[in-house]
Design a protein around this motif. Sequence first.
Motif, PDB file in Angstrom:
ATOM      1  N   ALA A 117     -47.421 -68.192 -18.011  1.00 41.40           N
ATOM      2  CA  ALA A 117     -47.518 -67.107 -17.031  1.00 41.40           C
ATOM      3  C   ALA A 117     -46.263 -66.243 -17.052  1.00 41.40           C
ATOM      4  O   ALA A 117     -46.339 -65.010 -16.945  1.00 41.40           O
ATOM      5  N   ALA A 118     -45.097 -66.876 -17.209  1.00 37.61           N
ATOM      6  CA  ALA A 118     -43.844 -66.113 -17.293  1.00 37.61           C
ATOM      7  C   ALA A 118     -43.839 -65.214 -18.523  1.00 37.61           C
ATOM      8  O   ALA A 118     -43.407 -64.050 -18.457  1.00 37.61           O
ATOM      9  N   ALA A 119     -44.335 -65.733 -19.645  1.00 41.05           N
ATOM     10  CA  ALA A 119     -44.404 -64.914 -20.864  1.00 41.05           C
ATOM     11  C   ALA A 119     -45.378 -63.754 -20.685  1.00 41.05           C
ATOM     12  O   ALA A 119     -45.104 -62.619 -21.106  1.00 41.05           O
ATOM     13  N   ALA A 120     -46.515 -64.022 -20.038  1.00 32.41           N
ATOM     14  CA  ALA A 120     -47.500 -62.969 -19.811  1.00 32.41           C
ATOM     15  C   ALA A 120     -46.937 -61.863 -18.927  1.00 32.41           C
ATOM     16  O   ALA A 120     -47.197 -60.669 -19.151  1.00 32.41           O
ATOM     17  N   VAL A 121     -46.170 -62.250 -17.931  1.00 32.51           N
ATOM     18  CA  VAL A 121     -45.550 -61.257 -17.051  1.00 32.51           C
ATOM     19  C   VAL A 121     -44.635 -60.335 -17.851  1.00 32.51           C
ATOM     20  O   VAL A 121     -44.658 -59.109 -17.677  1.00 32.51           O
ATOM     21  N   ASP A 122     -43.838 -60.902 -18.747  1.00 35.81           N
ATOM     22  CA  ASP A 122     -42.930 -60.067 -19.541  1.00 35.81           C
ATOM     23  C   ASP A 122     -43.688 -59.159 -20.502  1.00 35.81           C
ATOM     24  O   ASP A 122     -43.266 -58.026 -20.769  1.00 35.81           O
ATOM     25  N   VAL A 123     -44.802 -59.634 -21.042  1.00 40.39           N
ATOM     26  CA  VAL A 123     -45.623 -58.778 -21.902  1.00 40.39           C
ATOM     27  C   VAL A 123     -46.162 -57.599 -21.092  1.00 40.39           C
ATOM     28  O   VAL A 123     -46.111 -56.440 -21.534  1.00 40.39           O
ATOM     29  N   LEU A 124     -46.674 -57.873 -19.915  1.00 35.93           N
ATOM     30  CA  LEU A 124     -47.187 -56.804 -19.061  1.00 35.93           C
ATOM     31  C   LEU A 124     -46.070 -55.852 -18.636  1.00 35.93           C
ATOM     32  O   LEU A 124     -46.289 -54.639 -18.532  1.00 35.93           O
ATOM     33  N   ARG A 125     -44.901 -56.404 -18.454  1.00 36.66           N
ATOM     34  CA  ARG A 125     -43.768 -55.577 -18.017  1.00 36.66           C
ATOM     35  C   ARG A 125     -43.264 -54.679 -19.132  1.00 36.66           C
ATOM     36  O   ARG A 125     -43.116 -53.463 -18.943  1.00 36.66           O
ATOM     37  N   PHE A 126     -42.976 -55.262 -20.290  1.00 36.03           N
ATOM     38  CA  PHE A 126     -42.307 -54.512 -21.352  1.00 36.03           C
ATOM     39  C   PHE A 126     -43.277 -53.811 -22.305  1.00 36.03           C
ATOM     40  O   PHE A 126     -42.980 -52.724 -22.806  1.00 36.03           O
ATOM     41  N   ALA A 177     -46.806 -53.294 -21.665  1.00 38.45           N
ATOM     42  CA  ALA A 177     -47.831 -52.486 -21.001  1.00 38.45           C
ATOM     43  C   ALA A 177     -47.268 -51.606 -19.897  1.00 38.45           C
ATOM     44  O   ALA A 177     -47.981 -50.722 -19.404  1.00 38.45           O
ATOM     45  N   GLY A 178     -46.032 -51.842 -19.500  1.00 39.81           N
ATOM     46  CA  GLY A 178     -45.409 -51.011 -18.472  1.00 39.81           C
ATOM     47  C   GLY A 178     -46.027 -51.145 -17.098  1.00 39.81           C
ATOM     48  O   GLY A 178     -45.984 -50.203 -16.295  1.00 39.81           O
ATOM     49  N   VAL A 179     -46.602 -52.306 -16.788  1.00 35.79           N
ATOM     50  CA  VAL A 179     -47.216 -52.521 -15.476  1.00 35.79           C
ATOM     51  C   VAL A 179     -46.117 -52.573 -14.418  1.00 35.79           C
ATOM     52  O   VAL A 179     -45.193 -53.388 -14.518  1.00 35.79           O
ATOM     53  N   PRO A 180     -46.172 -51.742 -13.395  1.00 35.84           N
ATOM     54  CA  PRO A 180     -45.091 -51.714 -12.402  1.00 35.84           C
ATOM     55  C   PRO A 180     -45.114 -52.935 -11.486  1.00 35.84           C
ATOM     56  O   PRO A 180     -46.184 -53.458 -11.152  1.00 35.84           O
ATOM     57  N   TYR A 181     -43.941 -53.384 -11.127  1.00 33.92           N
ATOM     58  CA  TYR A 181     -43.709 -54.449 -10.140  1.00 33.92           C
ATOM     59  C   TYR A 181     -44.147 -55.846 -10.594  1.00 33.92           C
ATOM     60  O   TYR A 181     -43.872 -56.819  -9.904  1.00 33.92           O
ATOM     61  N   VAL A 182     -44.828 -55.959 -11.724  1.00 31.65           N
ATOM     62  CA  VAL A 182     -45.301 -57.281 -12.142  1.00 31.65           C
ATOM     63  C   VAL A 182     -44.145 -58.225 -12.424  1.00 31.65           C
ATOM     64  O   VAL A 182     -44.271 -59.447 -12.312  1.00 31.65           O
ATOM     65  N   GLU A 183     -42.977 -57.663 -12.783  1.00 33.36           N
ATOM     66  CA  GLU A 183     -41.831 -58.505 -13.139  1.00 33.36           C
ATOM     67  C   GLU A 183     -41.379 -59.423 -12.017  1.00 33.36           C
ATOM     68  O   GLU A 183     -40.797 -60.480 -12.259  1.00 33.36           O
ATOM     69  N   PHE A 184     -41.676 -59.036 -10.767  1.00 34.51           N
ATOM     70  CA  PHE A 184     -41.208 -59.843  -9.647  1.00 34.51           C
ATOM     71  C   PHE A 184     -41.951 -61.171  -9.547  1.00 34.51           C
ATOM     72  O   PHE A 184     -41.479 -62.098  -8.889  1.00 34.51           O
ATOM     73  N   LEU A 185     -43.097 -61.290 -10.192  1.00 28.30           N
ATOM     74  CA  LEU A 185     -43.802 -62.574 -10.215  1.00 28.30           C
ATOM     75  C   LEU A 185     -42.982 -63.649 -10.915  1.00 28.30           C
ATOM     76  O   LEU A 185     -43.178 -64.843 -10.658  1.00 28.30           O
ATOM     77  N   ASN A 186     -42.057 -63.235 -11.788  1.00 27.54           N
ATOM     78  CA  ASN A 186     -41.274 -64.229 -12.512  1.00 27.54           C
ATOM     79  C   ASN A 186     -40.199 -64.888 -11.667  1.00 27.54           C
ATOM     80  O   ASN A 186     -39.583 -65.867 -12.110  1.00 27.54           O
ATOM     81  N   PHE A 187     -39.947 -64.375 -10.478  1.00 28.24           N
ATOM     82  CA  PHE A 187     -39.115 -65.152  -9.554  1.00 28.24           C
ATOM     83  C   PHE A 187     -39.771 -66.494  -9.273  1.00 28.24           C
ATOM     84  O   PHE A 187     -39.087 -67.506  -9.079  1.00 28.24           O
TER      85      PHE A 187
END
Length: 448
Positions: free
Chosen positions: A181-190, A192-202
């Motif tokens: 899930a952490a890896a998927a969040v970074d893929v979406l962040r970097f 796909a440019g999905v906004p705010y998704v990076e905060f899920l990695n907290f």
Amino acid sequence: MGSPVRVLAEATPATRDRYVDLLRVASLAAVVLGHWMMAAVTPDGVGNLLAVVPALQPLTWLLQVMPVFFFVGGFAHALSYRSLLRKRPEGSADSVYAAFLRARLQRLLRPTMVFVLVWGAAALLVQLLGGGGGLTGVTLRLVTQPLWFIGIYLAMVAFTPPLLRLHERYGWGAFAGLAGAAAAVDVLRFAAGVPYVEFLNFAFVWLAVHQLGFLRADGRLGVGAGLATLRRPALLAGGGLVTAVALVAFGPYPLSMVGMPGEKVSNMAPPTLALLCHGLWLVGAVELLRAPAARLLARPRAWRTVVAANGVAMTAFLWHLTAMLGVYGAMLALDVPLPEPATAAWWAQTPLRLAAAAVLTAALVATFRTVERPAPTALRTGSGPLAALGATLCLLGVLGLSLVGFAGLLEGRTALLIAIPVTAPAAVAMTLCGWLLVERAGRGTAVR
């Protein structure tokens, strides 16, 4: 009759994993020392030595040890919750959860609330008297920043029961799910440019590290005898290190494993897949050292030192920035020159500053250490939902306070917490109410 520390050390059960206690103390001590060393204070403000001397940033791969503390937390939480389950009356799972939360959070929240209330009162007094500028204003903003760690740890405690059930069902698969899930969040962040998704990695990054503690509690990080015991930690350390290096070398991740001022991407806030791999490398490395450390801790003097340090570790962590900034404030008040950071004069002055900060921290610990020792009570009834609500309020309160600080109290200064503006008074109120709810929900419960 011996000293309390000696008595406690001598009463240690033979089954206790002393290495875990050492890791807890050592990781917090490394954070304290790192903060003291990285602070580049001038009369104009506080900077970061790693920004002044970028060549020092590789050191963060050794000194960014928060993953070790969260890993140790997972181990301790698994043992604690299982112990309570064995003691519970039939059909009282709700009260066990309340008991677990209160027992695990007492030593965390009691010293934290004292810190928050003391600093809140001091900040209000300073600003009512017209102060709050210069280094004083910087101090009022900075002293609460380490509270982010308290907030993350609160979440780990609160999520222990469901995540422990996932671990018991899926084992390494539960860890793999969080890491994926952490890896998927970074893929979406970097990508796909999905906004705010990076905060899920907290959640995903730190809970994945926490999940490794569950695996350790079940003996699944090292199995077999001799070299076989080292195989899995070695794979974890080597694989984590190689992957982290590759991510930094070829991906969008910065070299530093701590946050840097002005950087577009931080490995810490929010955490990244690179930081998770860094955590894997650290966990594997400390597990490789388990056997020699256990031999050292079998010595009475070494173990007494760890016991004494564990009794005040959280208090020292909370007040160490206060001590450091107090040293700099005293130097400015006494017209002691502050050399430019990273110059020869600055390095020559560093041992004296560190020694003074250590002395002042010891004085603050001596003043506030008693609140880190709540008296245990018997297991009784409690409300799980009420305890969960209290933990949530505490989590939001301390995270909000870590962001907004105590500067600008009278001006209503705010910071964004999950897109919601929060003030220092509101954050303190949430923390206080949450703590009282946790205490009420689990009153009469404790883990021994």
